[in-house]
Motif scaffolding. Structure first.
Motif, mmCIF file in Angstrom:
data_model
loop_
_atom_site.group_PDB
_atom_site.id
_atom_site.type_symbol
_atom_site.label_atom_id
_atom_site.label_comp_id
_atom_site.label_asym_id
_atom_site.label_seq_id
_atom_site.Cartn_x
_atom_site.Cartn_y
_atom_site.Cartn_z
ATOM 1 N N PHE A 251 25.749 -8.555 -15.538
ATOM 2 C CA PHE A 251 26.729 -9.312 -14.762
ATOM 3 C C PHE A 251 28.086 -9.474 -15.450
ATOM 4 N N GLU A 252 28.199 -8.990 -16.690
ATOM 5 C CA GLU A 252 29.447 -9.090 -17.447
ATOM 6 C C GLU A 252 29.893 -10.546 -17.597
ATOM 7 N N LYS A 253 28.920 -11.426 -17.840
ATOM 8 C CA LYS A 253 29.225 -12.832 -18.070
ATOM 9 C C LYS A 253 28.181 -13.422 -19.002
ATOM 10 N N SER A 254 28.499 -14.584 -19.558
ATOM 11 C CA SER A 254 27.564 -15.256 -20.452
ATOM 12 C C SER A 254 26.416 -15.877 -19.658
ATOM 13 N N ALA A 255 25.289 -16.084 -20.323
ATOM 14 C CA ALA A 255 24.116 -16.656 -19.655
ATOM 15 C C ALA A 255 24.371 -18.079 -19.163
ATOM 16 N N LYS A 256 25.309 -18.773 -19.774
ATOM 17 C CA LYS A 256 25.579 -20.157 -19.337
ATOM 18 C C LYS A 256 26.307 -20.187 -18.002
ATOM 19 N N ASP A 257 26.889 -19.044 -17.589
ATOM 20 C CA ASP A 257 27.663 -18.994 -16.354
ATOM 21 C C ASP A 257 26.901 -18.365 -15.197
ATOM 22 N N LEU A 258 25.612 -18.111 -15.364
ATOM 23 C CA LEU A 258 24.825 -17.492 -14.301
ATOM 24 C C LEU A 258 24.741 -18.397 -13.080
ATOM 25 N N THR A 259 24.903 -17.794 -11.916
ATOM 26 C CA THR A 259 24.700 -18.532 -10.676
ATOM 27 C C THR A 259 23.201 -18.595 -10.372
ATOM 28 N N LEU A 260 22.836 -19.378 -9.370
ATOM 29 C CA LEU A 260 21.438 -19.472 -8.981
ATOM 30 C C LEU A 260 20.892 -18.106 -8.573
ATOM 31 N N SER A 261 21.661 -17.369 -7.799
ATOM 32 C CA SER A 261 21.220 -16.049 -7.344
ATOM 33 C C SER A 261 21.021 -15.098 -8.524
ATOM 34 N N GLU A 262 21.971 -15.091 -9.451
ATOM 35 C CA GLU A 262 21.880 -14.195 -10.613
ATOM 36 C C GLU A 262 20.731 -14.600 -11.534
ATOM 37 N N ALA A 263 20.567 -15.893 -11.735
ATOM 38 C CA ALA A 263 19.492 -16.386 -12.592
ATOM 39 C C ALA A 263 18.130 -16.017 -12.015
ATOM 40 N N ALA A 264 17.978 -16.155 -10.706
ATOM 41 C CA ALA A 264 16.712 -15.818 -10.059
ATOM 42 C C ALA A 264 16.416 -14.324 -10.183
ATOM 43 N N MET A 265 17.455 -13.491 -10.098
ATOM 44 C CA MET A 265 17.234 -12.051 -10.242
ATOM 45 C C MET A 265 16.757 -11.711 -11.648
ATOM 46 N N LEU A 266 17.428 -12.279 -12.666
ATOM 47 C CA LEU A 266 17.033 -11.997 -14.044
ATOM 48 C C LEU A 266 15.599 -12.432 -14.308
ATOM 49 N N ALA A 267 15.230 -13.601 -13.827
ATOM 50 C CA ALA A 267 13.856 -14.076 -14.014
ATOM 51 C C ALA A 267 12.871 -13.214 -13.240
#
Length: 765
Positions: A251-267
């Motif tokens: 996502f070219e961003k730090s883990a602290k800036d993950l959105t809900l959608s991005e966080a759910a995808m990574l998990a």
């Protein structure tokens, strides 16, 4: 004699007493033995006797079921204590410091020392604290992987029971029932059973050890610490470990800036990071995101409205042109070279800075050229194989664990800097994620006419000249040494000439005349030349070898061709310039160069190969590349392999195109139509980014001589009369001695009647 009788009686009494004592001792020992052996059954049966005594006064229908339950409970408890003690002792030997130790990754740089092209070894370099990770991600992780994380002590009994049921149904021991703590133990100590390795019993043994380690981890670390170590260690595909590395990569961003959608995808993609990677299939990654969001709702981490809103968010994945070459063919080759340079324990530590020879611009240009031209080939009439687009569509629908390798047309390319051996680009196929087999280094394919220049090189080194006349007629039975009488190679155009010059035979890639050149050069000498230029495999000991009827890799071909612009010198090809650990230099490459061919013979061959690029099978070069270049095409029988190997004064590049399983590519699939266009695009990029092509200059003073076109020796008056004499300018080391006159036409000889007896096209050995 009274005393003697008394003595005898006394001896008898002593003997009797000894026997009696011995018998008594035996009886005593026997009693002790019976006594000592009787306690074991008593101990083993005591619990059951106690159970019987405690339940003796109960009703019959209650007494016996209760006795069975208590007895089996005691047995299983005893086994559990024994097994638990055994695995606790085994687990105690593992150092829990390994849970916290996550060595830095080695960073791989291109030759400019600035462009990062990948990372390898080590577990993670971008360590973060749990407070530096989005709360959305920790919630998504727990919902997807271990919803009861805060309520167990390393093992989830509910999950374990569920997994055991699945294992029994599947007749395997692979389900895991892994809590986050168990996964952390498995990844920290590398104790998991690999699929297909070992028996179910061994897998169960590893699982029990994993459970014991999980208990130790839970007793040593807090829940927050366990979660921190987990998110920093977990594997996320494409050689990435840790949520920070995954977030920045995807996502070219730090883990602290993950959105809900991005966080759910990574998990969601943790369970199959390579299969569900958004780099491979955004549809699969999105599906895993939606599943994770649903579980977050079920576990009351988010509301249904929040989940619905997150599902509408389009995942913004890092564009392809900004992705690191983690799974590239260049990285594969670098990794293998690094394994040879550093000792295994040093590689595992990681944290190194590795400077390679790869030129990022040329590497990208080579990858683009390969894909562009092969897509064009797939659109040509008569292409009857799978296309890459069809395969990519298949990947979107196939089960990840059941995907088949691609069957579309492939290619490979290797680019080498002439005066150093530095490998500037390695392309082992069209996409490393779809097929990791590195064809550039490991695909051994028949090289065909690509080998002919080395046959001519050997002949030039042994007295032949570029203007020597060679018979081009069909081969006669018994004419070629070592050939079977039935062997009769043909010219590709079906035409034959009475004779051609050696130069013209190579420019036009004539087969019959090339075999005659090889016959002059001699099989053993050709083999020696092949080994000297880098073809270390054993060549066939038949004249078919002169026509390249054996296999080599694009890497070997590129390295071998560097001897022509280098005037006979060959530099060992290499990929790694320097390895550093901080300010300490662990390794620095030293150039390795040796003479692989005589300077004059290499120059003569180079001159002919320049004409191939001007008016021969590589003539397409002159209309698209204005600088001096040289090279040779190659096409094997039935259009199975298409080659072009060529060079400028700065770089050498070989290109191969074909199917993974040798078969016809396309009608008229020549090296000039399939491989040469790719080569031109690569060389043009190299010329533009600093590897400029210059003029080919002779390596030594040139000398003029008057020679006979038939014998390549000094011309006589009879040669002049026959019209076979000519003047040539060549390196001195290729010219015959001052007194080496034509043996075919001595001064007193009469002109030969060619209708009766034609002179040999090459000197007699």
């Amino acid at each position: 004699m009274p005393p003697r009788k008394t003595a005898k009686k006394s001896a008898k009494k002593k003997s009797a007493r000894k026997k009696a004592s011995s018998s008594a001792n035996k009886r005593k020992n026997s009693k002790k033995s019976r006594k000592s052996s009787s306690w074991l059954p008593q101990v083993l049966t005591a619990p059951f006797l106690l159970i019987n005594r405690l339940t003796d006064r109960l009703n019959f229908f209650i007494k016996w079921p209760l006795r069975l339950v208590l007895s089996f409970g005691f047995i299983f408890s005893s086994i559990g204590i024994i097994v638990g003690t055994f695995y606790f002792l085994r687990a105690s030997h593992f150092d829990l410091k390994q849970v916290e130790e996550m060595p830095a990754r080695s960073i791989i740089y291109a030759s400019d020392r600035r462009t990062e092209i990948g990372r390898m070894h080590g577990d993670n370099r971008l360590l973060v604290e749990l407070d530096e990770v989005s709360d959305y991600f920790t919630s998504a992780l727990l919902a997807r992987e271990d919803s009861r994380f805060y309520y167990h002590f390393g093992v989830d009994p509910v999950g374990l029971a569920r997994a055991l049921v699945r294992d029994i149904k599947d007749k395997s021991m692979t389900q895991g029932a892994s809590t986050l703590t168990m996964q952390l133990a498995r990844n920290s100590f590398d104790i998991q059973a690999k699929p297909g390795q070992g028996s179910a019993l061994k897998s169960l043994d590893r699982k029990m050890l994993e459970i014991a380690l999980a208990f130790r981890i839970e007793s040593h670390f807090s829940k927050k610490e366990i979660l921190k170590h987990y998110v920093n260690r977990i594997f996320w595909g494409h050689n990435m470990r840790g949520v920070e590395a995954a977030s920045r990569t995807y996502f070219e961003k730090s883990a602290k800036d993950l959105t809900l959608s991005e966080a759910a995808m990574l998990a969601g993609i943790i369970r199959g990071p390579n299969s569900f990677s958004p780099f491979r299939s955004i549809e699969r990654a999105t599906s895993e995101r939606d599943t994770t969001l649903a579980r977050m709702v079920d576990n009351q981490f988010i509301t249904q409205a929040e989940a619905d809103q997150a599902k509408t968010e389009k995942l913004q994945i890092r564009p392809e042109d900004r992705r690191l070459a983690q799974g590239s063919y260049a990285m594969d080759a670098i990794r293998r070279d690094l394994d040879l340079i550093l000792e295994d324990e040093r590689i595992d530590i990681g944290g190194l800075t590795i400077i390679t020879t790869i030129d990022h611009n040329i590497q990208k240009a080579a990858e683009r050229a390969m894909e562009k031209h092969l897509r064009t080939v797939e659109r040509k009439p008569g292409y009857n194989h799978q296309t890459r687009s069809q395969y990519q569509h298949y990947l979107k629908t196939a089960q990840p664990e059941k995907t088949k390798p691609p069957k579309y047309i492939q290619g490979a390319a290797v680019v080498i800097e002439n005066r150093s051996g530095a490998v500037l680009a390695v392309v082992g196929g069209r996409d490393a994620d779809e097929s990791m087999f590195n064809r550039a280094k490991y695909a051994k394919r028949q090289i065909g006419s690509i080998f002919k220049p080395f046959v001519y090189l050997t002949a030039f080194n042994n007295g032949m000249q570029a203007q020597t006349w060679i018979r081009d007629t069909p081969l006669r039975p018994g004419e070629i040494k070592g050939a079977q009488r039935s062997w009769n190679p043909r010219n590709s155009d079906g035409k034959y000439y009475k004779y051609v010059t050696a130069e013209e035979a190579l420019i036009r890639s004539r087969n019959t005349s090339s075999v005659r050149v090889g016959d002059f050069a001699r099989m053993d000498r050709v083999h020696t030349t092949a080994n000297d230029v880098g073809f270390t495999q054993k060549l066939p000991n038949t004249p078919a070898a002169y026509l390249g009827s054996w296999e080599a890799t694009p890497w070997q071909v590129a390295s071998a061709y560097t001897i022509f612009p280098n005037n006979g010198e060959r530099y060992r090809p290499y990929l790694i310039q320097e390895i550093r650990n901080g300010d300490q230099v662990l390794y620095r490459n030293s150039k390795l160069v040796y003479s692989a061919a005589s300077r004059g013979a290499a120059w003569e061959t180079n001159k002919v190969l320049q004409k191939v690029a001007q008016r021969g099978t590589g003539a397409a070069i002159k209309s698209k590349f204005s600088s001096p270049a040289a090279g040779k095409t190659g096409t094997t029988d039935n259009y199975q392999d298409a080659w072009f190997a060529g060079y400028t004064t700065a770089v050498t590049c070989s290109v191969w195109v074909g199917m993974d399983q040798p078969q016809r590519t396309i009608d008229r699939g020549y090296g000039s139509t399939l491989a040469l266009p790719i080569w031109i695009d690569i060389i043009k990029e190299a010329d533009e980014v600093g590897y400029a092509a210059g003029s080919f200059n002779p390596p030594m003073a040139m000398k003029q001589a008057r020679l006979c076109r038939w014998s390549a020796k000094r011309a006589t008056k009879e040669c002049e009369k026959l019209g076979s004499a000519y003047t040539t300018e060549a390196p001195a080391d290729t010219l015959p001695g001052q007194h080496e006159f034509c043996p075919f036409h001595p001064s007193k000889a009469q002109p030969v009647n060619e209708n009766k007896r034609a002179p040999r096209a090459i000197p007699v050995r």
